[in-house]
Design a protein around this motif. Structure first.
Motif, PDB file in Angstrom:
ATOM      1  N   PHE A 132       0.834  -1.202   0.000  1.00  0.00           N
ATOM      2  CA  PHE A 132       0.000   0.000   0.000  1.00  0.00           C
ATOM      3  C   PHE A 132       0.875   1.261   0.000  1.00  0.00           C
ATOM      4  O   PHE A 132       0.635   2.206  -0.768  1.00  0.00           O
ATOM      5  N   LEU A 133       1.904   1.271   0.838  1.00  0.00           N
ATOM      6  CA  LEU A 133       2.816   2.416   0.878  1.00  0.00           C
ATOM      7  C   LEU A 133       3.561   2.576  -0.445  1.00  0.00           C
ATOM      8  O   LEU A 133       3.771   3.705  -0.923  1.00  0.00           O
ATOM      9  N   ASP A 134       3.971   1.454  -1.043  1.00  0.00           N
ATOM     10  CA  ASP A 134       4.616   1.510  -2.356  1.00  0.00           C
ATOM     11  C   ASP A 134       3.704   2.188  -3.374  1.00  0.00           C
ATOM     12  O   ASP A 134       4.142   3.026  -4.176  1.00  0.00           O
ATOM     13  N   GLY A 135       2.414   1.821  -3.346  1.00  0.00           N
ATOM     14  CA  GLY A 135       1.451   2.389  -4.282  1.00  0.00           C
ATOM     15  C   GLY A 135       1.270   3.877  -4.083  1.00  0.00           C
ATOM     16  O   GLY A 135       1.197   4.649  -5.051  1.00  0.00           O
ATOM     17  N   ILE A 136       1.212   4.309  -2.817  1.00  0.00           N
ATOM     18  CA  ILE A 136       1.044   5.734  -2.519  1.00  0.00           C
ATOM     19  C   ILE A 136       2.257   6.525  -2.998  1.00  0.00           C
ATOM     20  O   ILE A 136       2.123   7.583  -3.637  1.00  0.00           O
ATOM     21  N   GLN A 137       3.455   6.024  -2.703  1.00  0.00           N
ATOM     22  CA  GLN A 137       4.655   6.760  -3.097  1.00  0.00           C
ATOM     23  C   GLN A 137       4.865   6.764  -4.604  1.00  0.00           C
ATOM     24  O   GLN A 137       5.376   7.728  -5.159  1.00  0.00           O
ATOM     25  N   ALA A 138       4.445   5.701  -5.265  1.00  0.00           N
ATOM     26  CA  ALA A 138       4.538   5.671  -6.726  1.00  0.00           C
ATOM     27  C   ALA A 138       3.535   6.639  -7.351  1.00  0.00           C
ATOM     28  O   ALA A 138       3.819   7.262  -8.377  1.00  0.00           O
ATOM     29  N   ALA A 139       2.365   6.770  -6.726  1.00  0.00           N
ATOM     30  CA  ALA A 139       1.324   7.651  -7.264  1.00  0.00           C
ATOM     31  C   ALA A 139       1.675   9.123  -7.094  1.00  0.00           C
ATOM     32  O   ALA A 139       1.330   9.953  -7.930  1.00  0.00           O
ATOM     33  N   ALA A 140       2.360   9.451  -5.987  1.00  0.00           N
ATOM     34  CA  ALA A 140       2.690  10.859  -5.717  1.00  0.00           C
ATOM     35  C   ALA A 140       4.107  10.941  -5.175  1.00  0.00           C
ATOM     36  O   ALA A 140       4.319  11.146  -3.975  1.00  0.00           O
ATOM     37  N   PRO A 141       5.104  10.772  -6.022  1.00  0.00           N
ATOM     38  CA  PRO A 141       6.492  10.728  -5.563  1.00  0.00           C
ATOM     39  C   PRO A 141       6.979  12.021  -4.921  1.00  0.00           C
ATOM     40  O   PRO A 141       7.950  12.015  -4.171  1.00  0.00           O
ATOM     41  N   GLY A 142       6.307  13.133  -5.182  1.00  0.00           N
ATOM     42  CA  GLY A 142       6.746  14.399  -4.616  1.00  0.00           C
ATOM     43  C   GLY A 142       6.048  14.786  -3.326  1.00  0.00           C
ATOM     44  O   GLY A 142       6.334  15.847  -2.768  1.00  0.00           O
ATOM     45  N   SER A 143       5.157  13.951  -2.846  1.00  0.00           N
ATOM     46  CA  SER A 143       4.385  14.298  -1.651  1.00  0.00           C
ATOM     47  C   SER A 143       5.166  14.036  -0.368  1.00  0.00           C
ATOM     48  O   SER A 143       5.917  13.060  -0.262  1.00  0.00           O
ATOM     49  N   ARG A 144       4.955  14.907   0.607  1.00  0.00           N
ATOM     50  CA  ARG A 144       5.499  14.688   1.946  1.00  0.00           C
ATOM     51  C   ARG A 144       4.517  13.778   2.691  1.00  0.00           C
ATOM     52  O   ARG A 144       3.332  14.099   2.801  1.00  0.00           O
ATOM     53  N   ILE A 145       5.008  12.659   3.204  1.00  0.00           N
ATOM     54  CA  ILE A 145       4.136  11.690   3.869  1.00  0.00           C
ATOM     55  C   ILE A 145       4.477  11.624   5.355  1.00  0.00           C
ATOM     56  O   ILE A 145       5.646  11.508   5.730  1.00  0.00           O
ATOM     57  N   GLU A 146       3.447  11.698   6.183  1.00  0.00           N
ATOM     58  CA  GLU A 146       3.595  11.571   7.630  1.00  0.00           C
ATOM     59  C   GLU A 146       2.665  10.470   8.124  1.00  0.00           C
ATOM     60  O   GLU A 146       1.545  10.336   7.645  1.00  0.00           O
ATOM     61  N   TYR A 147       3.142   9.707   9.096  1.00  0.00           N
ATOM     62  CA  TYR A 147       2.438   8.490   9.537  1.00  0.00           C
ATOM     63  C   TYR A 147       2.242   8.558  11.057  1.00  0.00           C
ATOM     64  O   TYR A 147       3.206   8.597  11.814  1.00  0.00           O
ATOM     65  N   LEU A 148       0.979   8.582  11.476  1.00  0.00           N
ATOM     66  CA  LEU A 148       0.642   8.572  12.889  1.00  0.00           C
ATOM     67  C   LEU A 148       0.399   7.136  13.354  1.00  0.00           C
ATOM     68  O   LEU A 148      -0.311   6.379  12.689  1.00  0.00           O
ATOM     69  N   GLU A 149       0.978   6.779  14.476  1.00  0.00           N
ATOM     70  CA  GLU A 149       0.773   5.437  15.016  1.00  0.00           C
ATOM     71  C   GLU A 149      -0.659   5.286  15.513  1.00  0.00           C
ATOM     72  O   GLU A 149      -1.183   6.140  16.240  1.00  0.00           O
ATOM     73  N   GLY A 150      -1.308   4.182  15.111  1.00  0.00           N
ATOM     74  CA  GLY A 150      -2.651   3.879  15.585  1.00  0.00           C
ATOM     75  C   GLY A 150      -2.622   2.878  16.721  1.00  0.00           C
ATOM     76  O   GLY A 150      -1.563   2.362  17.089  1.00  0.00           O
TER      77      GLY A 150
END
Length: 240
Positions: free
Chosen positions: A123-141
């Motif tokens: 899923f993360l691979d897909g997100i980064q491939a779709a928007a390679p220039g986006s800043r991604i932040e991940y909150l622990e659930g």
């Protein structure tokens, strides 16, 4: 006479139904035609302009809805957001980690931790491939939190060195390669951005958190707690 009257009434009702059906058919054709004309393209933005942000809550590893994920990735590719904030519970952490949750235990034993990690990495691979220039932040659930709970359990059993070793192998940041991906990770129980509520970050005058409430009025409860604009996941409940 009565029969003739009934026939006349039925004919009138049939005519009304036909008219309604024709209207619906025309509306459907117009909807289809308009969808064909829509063409989403990446938006070019100048420095200092409006920030475009995508919020991704609760995908739960192996339980992810493939159709919904595909639609999301297509939207992300079209929008090309500046920022993507993942609200947590993207690892489900079932299997041996399910002991740290009192409900859903049997269902969460149907897959392995490896399966769960692979699904989330994909899923993360897909997100980064779709928007390679986006800043991604991940909150622990709370589901990712199960890993830390397992480490605490090992420590309480007298295995401090074992707990440290397991953390180096199985922490969220490690199994999802977050440092290598360039994704910032925010842990539960830690305060960020001078927020009074832990596990919360502030971006552009808005708070982002995994979520603390799951009841029928979870949105109202979060609003009372933050008294500000707040995005949250966790509840899985659709609200109007």
């Amino acid at each position: 006479a009565a029969a003739q009257e009934q026939i006349t009434t039925l004919k009138a009702e049939l005519a009304v139904c036909r008219t309604a059906a024709e209207k619906l058919e025309r509306a459907l054709e117009q909807s289809r035609a308009s969808r064909v004309k829509i063409r989403l393209v990446p938006t070019r933005r100048k420095t200092g302009s409006t920030v475009v942000r995508v919020i991704v809550p609760d995908s739960h590893g192996c339980f992810i809805d493939e159709a919904a994920a595909a639609a999301l990735l297509a939207d992300i590719a079209a929008i090309q957001p500046d920022s993507i904030i993942m609200l947590g519970d993207h690892l489900d952490c079932g299997g041996f980690l399910a002991e740290h949750q009192t409900w859903g235990y049997v269902a969460e034993m149907a897959y392995t931790f490896e399966d769960d990690v692979n699904a989330t990495n994909q899923f993360l691979d897909g997100i980064q491939a779709a928007a390679p220039g986006s800043r991604i932040e991940y909150l622990e659930g709370n589901h990712e939190r199960r890993i830390q709970k397992q480490l605490v359990t090992q420590t309480l059993r007298g295995g401090q060195r074992d707990a440290s070793f397991l953390e180096a192998l199985f922490s969220v940041s490690v199994v999802l390669h977050l440092e290598k991906r360039g994704i910032a990770f925010f842990k539960q129980g830690v305060f960020y951005d001078d927020c009074k509520v832990p596990a919360t970050i502030e971006r552009d005058n808005c708070y982002f958190t995994h979520g603390q409430f799951t009841g029928e009025h979870a949105a109202a409860a979060h609003l009372r707690k933050y008294a500000a604009n707040v995005w949250f996941g966790h509840t899985h409940r659709s609200e109007s």
